[in-house]
Design an enzyme around this catalytic site. Structure first.
Site, mmCIF file in Angstrom:
data_model
loop_
_atom_site.group_PDB
_atom_site.id
_atom_site.type_symbol
_atom_site.label_atom_id
_atom_site.label_comp_id
_atom_site.label_asym_id
_atom_site.label_seq_id
_atom_site.Cartn_x
_atom_site.Cartn_y
_atom_site.Cartn_z
ATOM 1 N N ASP A 183 -2.854 -0.833 9.384
ATOM 2 C CA ASP A 183 -1.658 -1.142 8.600
ATOM 3 C C ASP A 183 -1.199 0.158 7.956
ATOM 4 O O ASP A 183 -1.905 0.729 7.119
ATOM 5 C CB ASP A 183 -1.999 -2.186 7.539
ATOM 6 C CG ASP A 183 -0.793 -2.611 6.709
ATOM 7 O OD1 ASP A 183 0.198 -1.852 6.633
ATOM 8 O OD2 ASP A 183 -0.853 -3.708 6.122
ATOM 9 N N VAL A 184 -0.019 0.641 8.340
ATOM 10 C CA VAL A 184 0.418 1.959 7.867
ATOM 11 C C VAL A 184 0.693 1.999 6.372
ATOM 12 O O VAL A 184 0.815 3.090 5.798
ATOM 13 C CB VAL A 184 1.667 2.451 8.630
ATOM 14 C CG1 VAL A 184 1.365 2.646 10.103
ATOM 15 C CG2 VAL A 184 2.865 1.518 8.419
ATOM 16 N N ASN A 242 7.242 5.439 13.729
ATOM 17 C CA ASN A 242 8.163 4.413 14.206
ATOM 18 C C ASN A 242 7.946 3.050 13.551
ATOM 19 O O ASN A 242 8.829 2.198 13.596
ATOM 20 C CB ASN A 242 8.016 4.278 15.727
ATOM 21 C CG ASN A 242 8.823 3.144 16.299
ATOM 22 O OD1 ASN A 242 10.045 3.176 16.296
ATOM 23 N ND2 ASN A 242 8.149 2.111 16.783
ATOM 24 N N TYR A 274 15.769 -1.991 3.627
ATOM 25 C CA TYR A 274 15.626 -1.273 4.895
ATOM 26 C C TYR A 274 16.441 0.017 4.876
ATOM 27 O O TYR A 274 15.923 1.093 5.216
ATOM 28 C CB TYR A 274 16.088 -2.169 6.044
ATOM 29 C CG TYR A 274 15.969 -1.542 7.413
ATOM 30 C CD1 TYR A 274 14.743 -1.483 8.064
ATOM 31 C CD2 TYR A 274 17.086 -1.028 8.065
ATOM 32 C CE1 TYR A 274 14.629 -0.918 9.324
ATOM 33 C CE2 TYR A 274 16.985 -0.462 9.320
ATOM 34 C CZ TYR A 274 15.753 -0.417 9.951
ATOM 35 O OH TYR A 274 15.655 0.157 11.200
ATOM 36 N N LYS A 318 15.062 3.915 5.067
ATOM 37 C CA LYS A 318 15.444 4.830 6.142
ATOM 38 C C LYS A 318 16.156 6.068 5.598
ATOM 39 O O LYS A 318 15.993 7.177 6.135
ATOM 40 C CB LYS A 318 16.319 4.100 7.156
ATOM 41 C CG LYS A 318 15.582 3.008 7.916
ATOM 42 C CD LYS A 318 14.387 3.554 8.689
ATOM 43 C CE LYS A 318 13.719 2.511 9.555
ATOM 44 N NZ LYS A 318 12.589 3.065 10.341
#
Length: 263
Positions: free
Chosen positions: A63-64, A90, A155, A159
């Site tokens: 789990d990043v 990614n 989101y 980003k």
């Protein structure tokens, strides 16, 4: 073209979509790839597919957003690969919600996976790159980092943060032979896009995706493989003077004004 021969590449979110397309292309060009992700079944299927094609691939479940798991995964990757020459960040999630409707826990999850996850992967990959005085980091951002649709507050914020992270990496580590760049995909026919279509109009995903494609000057959605080509270029020595920049792969979407003149 075997430009990644002898090189080790780590790809987070590597089990499907853009991440898997990157793994296929870079492995095809001689690289040994490690796929990181939190879905063991998806990763194992991806690893098996790559190996069946004769490529060198290893799946590592992590789990990043959890530092201990990322630290362990990067150490395992370095041992398997012998080196970490390139890192592709990614891994991402995209639940919908505005600042008013999204609960703090949901917000933290998005930032934790998308932005903190990229930081953690870089943090634990960088020592291996610094030891060899070379490396390339490619962060998969989004056109949402540059302009927003509705209900993507967390989101888009994550980003946009990835673009700042990319610039910081380039400035801080350029003198150590490490490059960092970001790729900003537009509407790509990948699992996240299909999830978005199902959220928008359940049962009408194909029509929604076709409509989204028409909004781009090229008149279609992109393919993960088309994004992978840009990622592979930036990760390779061909991009030896490219760092600190973001590259759009969006079919011309960001070049378009939302006003159409009559024919």
């Amino acid at each position: 073209m075997m430009e990644f021969s002898g090189k080790g590449i780590v790809i987070t979110g590597g089990g499907r979509g853009i991440g898997l397309a990157c793994a296929h292309l870079m492995a095809e060009r001689g690289g040994a790839v490690v796929l990181l992700g939190n879905n063991a079944e998806t990763l194992q299927d991806a690893e098996a597919d790559l190996r069946d094609r004769g490529y060198v691939a290893t799946a590592i479940v992590a789990d990043v957003s959890v530092e201990e798991e990322v630290a362990s995964a990067m150490q395992q990757a370095a041992e398997v690969l012998g080196t970490i020459d390139a890192l592709v960040n990614n891994a991402a999630v995209q639940p919908y919600g505005t600042v008013a409707t999204m609960r703090p826990a949901e917000w933290d999850c998005v930032i934790g996976v998308n932005l903190r996850g990229a930081y953690l992967a870089c943090h634990h990959a960088l020592p291996h790159m610094l030891a060899q005085n070379r490396g390339s980091i490619v962060n998969i951002a989004s056109v949402q980092a540059l302009a927003n649709q509705t209900r993507v507050a967390a989101y888009a914020t994550s980003k946009a943060g990835m673009l700042a992270l990319t610039r910081s990496l380039a400035v801080d580590f350029g003198g150590s032979g490490i490059r960092a760049n970001a790729v900003c995909p537009g509407c790509i026919d990948a699992p996240m896009t299909r999830f978005s279509a199902s959220e928008t109009a359940p049962g009408c995903e194909e029509e929604i995706i076709r409509r989204w494609g028409k909004a781009q000057p090229l008149g279609r959605v992109g393919r993960p493989e088309e994004v992978a080509e840009v990622v592979a270029f930036l990760a390779s020595d061909r991009a030896s003077f490219c760092t600190g920049a973001e590259y759009k792969v969006d079919g011309g979407l960001m070049a378009t004004l939302g006003v159409a003149l009559p024919d």
